[in-house]
Scaffold this active site. Structure first.
Site, PDB file in Angstrom:
ATOM      1  N   SER A  62       2.459 -10.054 -15.696  1.00 19.14           N
ATOM      2  CA  SER A  62       1.688  -9.048 -14.946  1.00 19.14           C
ATOM      3  C   SER A  62       1.360  -7.902 -15.889  1.00 19.14           C
ATOM      4  O   SER A  62       2.102  -7.652 -16.854  1.00 19.14           O
ATOM      5  CB  SER A  62       2.537  -8.518 -13.784  1.00 19.14           C
ATOM      6  OG  SER A  62       1.954  -7.363 -13.226  1.00 19.14           O
ATOM      7  N   GLY A 110      -1.329 -17.540  -2.120  1.00 24.29           N
ATOM      8  CA  GLY A 110      -1.886 -16.805  -3.253  1.00 24.29           C
ATOM      9  C   GLY A 110      -2.396 -17.656  -4.406  1.00 24.29           C
ATOM     10  O   GLY A 110      -3.138 -18.628  -4.213  1.00 24.29           O
ATOM     11  N   TYR A 141      10.504  -4.605 -10.977  1.00 27.14           N
ATOM     12  CA  TYR A 141       9.433  -5.605 -10.966  1.00 27.14           C
ATOM     13  C   TYR A 141       8.771  -5.677 -12.349  1.00 27.14           C
ATOM     14  O   TYR A 141       8.651  -6.756 -12.945  1.00 27.14           O
ATOM     15  CB  TYR A 141       8.389  -5.292  -9.883  1.00 27.14           C
ATOM     16  CG  TYR A 141       7.232  -6.271  -9.940  1.00 27.14           C
ATOM     17  CD1 TYR A 141       7.429  -7.613  -9.628  1.00 27.14           C
ATOM     18  CD2 TYR A 141       5.958  -5.870 -10.359  1.00 27.14           C
ATOM     19  CE1 TYR A 141       6.389  -8.532  -9.722  1.00 27.14           C
ATOM     20  CE2 TYR A 141       4.916  -6.782 -10.448  1.00 27.14           C
ATOM     21  CZ  TYR A 141       5.131  -8.117 -10.131  1.00 27.14           C
ATOM     22  OH  TYR A 141       4.119  -9.026 -10.240  1.00 27.14           O
TER      23      TYR A 141
HETATM   24  P1  NDP Z   1       2.026 -14.503  -2.998  1.00 31.57           P
HETATM   25  O1  NDP Z   1       3.056 -13.677  -2.306  1.00 31.57           O
HETATM   26  O2  NDP Z   1       0.696 -14.682  -2.359  1.00 31.57           O
HETATM   27  O3  NDP Z   1       2.645 -15.956  -3.337  1.00 31.57           O
HETATM   28  C1  NDP Z   1       3.920 -16.048  -3.932  1.00 31.57           C
HETATM   29  C2  NDP Z   1       4.373 -17.489  -3.972  1.00 31.57           C
HETATM   30  O4  NDP Z   1       5.674 -17.515  -4.587  1.00 31.57           O
HETATM   31  C3  NDP Z   1       4.496 -18.128  -2.603  1.00 31.57           C
HETATM   32  O5  NDP Z   1       3.972 -19.428  -2.648  1.00 31.57           O
HETATM   33  C4  NDP Z   1       5.998 -18.175  -2.360  1.00 31.57           C
HETATM   34  O6  NDP Z   1       6.323 -19.342  -1.615  1.00 31.57           O
HETATM   35  C5  NDP Z   1       6.523 -18.313  -3.782  1.00 31.57           C
HETATM   36  N1  NDP Z   1       7.908 -17.879  -3.904  1.00 31.57           N
HETATM   37  C6  NDP Z   1       8.410 -16.636  -3.753  1.00 31.57           C
HETATM   38  N2  NDP Z   1       9.751 -16.662  -3.877  1.00 31.57           N
HETATM   39  C7  NDP Z   1      10.091 -17.959  -4.109  1.00 31.57           C
HETATM   40  C8  NDP Z   1      11.316 -18.637  -4.290  1.00 31.57           C
HETATM   41  N3  NDP Z   1      12.493 -17.995  -4.275  1.00 31.57           N
HETATM   42  N4  NDP Z   1      11.306 -19.980  -4.510  1.00 31.57           N
HETATM   43  C9  NDP Z   1      10.131 -20.646  -4.519  1.00 31.57           C
HETATM   44  N5  NDP Z   1       8.935 -20.067  -4.335  1.00 31.57           N
HETATM   45  C10 NDP Z   1       8.930 -18.739  -4.124  1.00 31.57           C
HETATM   46  O7  NDP Z   1       1.869 -13.829  -4.457  1.00 31.57           O
HETATM   47  P2  NDP Z   1       0.811 -14.087  -5.646  1.00 31.57           P
HETATM   48  O8  NDP Z   1       0.170 -15.402  -5.518  1.00 31.57           O
HETATM   49  O9  NDP Z   1      -0.025 -12.884  -5.738  1.00 31.57           O
HETATM   50  O10 NDP Z   1       1.807 -14.048  -6.876  1.00 31.57           O
HETATM   51  C11 NDP Z   1       2.062 -15.174  -7.711  1.00 31.57           C
HETATM   52  C12 NDP Z   1       2.681 -14.675  -9.006  1.00 31.57           C
HETATM   53  O11 NDP Z   1       1.766 -13.805  -9.667  1.00 31.57           O
HETATM   54  C13 NDP Z   1       3.971 -13.851  -8.834  1.00 31.57           C
HETATM   55  O12 NDP Z   1       4.837 -14.193  -9.895  1.00 31.57           O
HETATM   56  C14 NDP Z   1       3.499 -12.417  -8.966  1.00 31.57           C
HETATM   57  O13 NDP Z   1       4.514 -11.570  -9.431  1.00 31.57           O
HETATM   58  C15 NDP Z   1       2.382 -12.578  -9.977  1.00 31.57           C
HETATM   59  N6  NDP Z   1       1.372 -11.535  -9.980  1.00 31.57           N
HETATM   60  C16 NDP Z   1       0.709 -11.170  -8.826  1.00 31.57           C
HETATM   61  C17 NDP Z   1      -0.245 -10.167  -8.871  1.00 31.57           C
HETATM   62  C18 NDP Z   1      -0.976  -9.698  -7.666  1.00 31.57           C
HETATM   63  O14 NDP Z   1      -1.517  -8.573  -7.692  1.00 31.57           O
HETATM   64  N7  NDP Z   1      -1.064 -10.475  -6.602  1.00 31.57           N
HETATM   65  C19 NDP Z   1      -0.611  -9.531 -10.132  1.00 31.57           C
HETATM   66  C20 NDP Z   1       0.157  -9.985 -11.271  1.00 31.57           C
HETATM   67  C21 NDP Z   1       1.085 -10.952 -11.177  1.00 31.57           C
HETATM   68  P3  NDP Z   1       7.428 -19.454  -0.476  1.00 31.57           P
HETATM   69  O15 NDP Z   1       7.519 -18.111   0.186  1.00 31.57           O
HETATM   70  O16 NDP Z   1       6.913 -20.540   0.410  1.00 31.57           O
HETATM   71  O17 NDP Z   1       8.665 -19.850  -1.185  1.00 31.57           O
HETATM   72  C1  8X3 Z   2       1.196  -6.980  -9.720  1.00 27.47           C
HETATM   73  C2  8X3 Z   2       0.154  -6.154 -10.349  1.00 27.47           C
HETATM   74  O1  8X3 Z   2      -0.807  -3.835 -10.545  1.00 27.47           O
HETATM   75  O2  8X3 Z   2       0.212  -4.478  -8.408  1.00 27.47           O
HETATM   76  O3  8X3 Z   2       1.868  -7.705 -10.680  1.00 27.47           O
HETATM   77  O4  8X3 Z   2       1.645  -4.092 -10.318  1.00 27.47           O
HETATM   78  S1  8X3 Z   2       0.321  -4.548  -9.885  1.00 27.47           S
END
Ligand code: NDP
Ligand code: 8X3
Length: 247
Positions: free
Chosen positions: A134, A11, A147
């Site tokens: 977020s 991501g 969340y």
């Molecule tokens: P992804 O699921 O694509 O990526 C999440 C990343 O977080 C992975 O690299 C995963 O790596 C890592 N991760 C999860 N748990 C752990 C852990 N315990 N220790 C270390 N690494 C961890 O999600 P996004 O890229 O979309 O999300 C990134 C951030 O942005 C998050 O905080 C999410 O809440 C936030 N966000 C996302 C949105 C969306 O719509 N996508 C919108 C708003 C905010 P691995 O599994 O290898 O550990």
């Molecule tokens: C994730 C954004 O809109 O899916 O943080 O809750 S939403």
């Protein structure tokens, strides 16, 4: 410039690794999936330092950061990106285990990394912390319960860090995206890809590159400019009004 990214294996994190290495920065890429970090190392070479860590594990975070070679220790930018949502059940039906995992990752993991890296930034009077909040931390929605609450914590902690860091050159920004097509929904729906894909059906969601570009803009502002918060959404996403249950 040395950038430390949590959650670099997918991501937003993976998009940032690519963008920042292409710009000539050095990146410490972290995550639990070591095979993905190995692939990144093979692809990006000397500008990437792979560091396996689970942000939920305080000791592991501390030891991993202590293990960085001297030439990787002076971190300029910490990006607290690792995080997840689990489930969309109403609070009265949600899993307590899922709640624990979200709190342990999105709140405690963020704090463990920040607490470990911040003192050195302050002692060097130089650094920047970018947190992934977020829109769910500001706007409630059904099933967003814990969340959204964890992301409200990230927002307020970011602002409180700004207060504590007044008088230093360390900057703090909270990035608050809306729907972005990454592995986020697949994780939220525990591998149900069809359900995850349906979240983005018929809309042009944000991309991970949109977020990487936004963060790139934040970290390239002049040193006297602190961007406090950025909230961004797909044009095709907006807010629901108040809901009313009539009898
Ligand atoms: P992804 O699921 O694509 O990526 C999440 C990343 O977080 C992975 O690299 C995963 O790596 C890592 N991760 C999860 N748990 C752990 C852990 N315990 N220790 C270390 N690494 C961890 O999600 P996004 O890229 O979309 O999300 C990134 C951030 O942005 C998050 O905080 C999410 O809440 C936030 N966000 C996302 C949105 C969306 O719509 N996508 C919108 C708003 C905010 P691995 O599994 O290898 O550990
Ligand atoms: C994730 C954004 O809109 O899916 O943080 O809750 S939403």
């Amino acid at each position: 410039m040395i950038i430390f990214i949590t959650g670099a294996t997918a991501g937003f994190g993976a998009a940032m690794v690519k963008r920042f290495i292409n710009k000539g920065y050095k990146v410490i890429a972290t995550g639990r999936r070591s095979e993905r970090l190995d692939q990144m190392k093979a692809e990006y070479g000397d500008h990437l330092y792979p560091l396996v860590l689970d942000v939920q594990d305080k000791e592991m975070v501390s030891k991993a950061i202590d293990s960085l070679p001297a030439e990787w220790k002076r971190i300029d930018v910490l990006i607290n990106n690792a995080g997840l949502a689990l489930g969309t059940e109403l609070a009265q039906k949600a899993s307590l285990e899922d709640w624990d995992t979200m709190i342990q990752t999105n709140i405690n993991g963020f704090l463990y990394c920040t607490h470990k890296i911040l003192p050195d930034m302050v002692s060097r009077n130089h650094g920047q912390i970018i947190n992934l909040g977020s829109v769910a931390g500001e706007f409630p929605y059904q099933g967003g319960n814990v969340y959204g609450a964890t992301k409200a914590f990230v927002h307020q902690m970011s602002m409180n860090l700004r207060s504590d860091l007044l008088g230093t050159n360390v900057r703090v920004t909270n990035i608050e995206p809306g729907m972005c097509h990454t592995e986020f929904s697949e994780v939220r729906f525990k591998g149900d890809k069809e359900k995850a894909d349906s979240v983005y059906k018929g809309i042009k969601a944000l991309s991970a590159d949109d977020i990487a570009e936004t963060i790139d803009w934040v970290i390239t502002r002049p040193a006297h400019v602190n961007i406090n918060v950025i909230s961004l959404m797909p044009t095709q996403q907006a807010f629901a009004g108040f809901s009313v249950h009539r009898t």
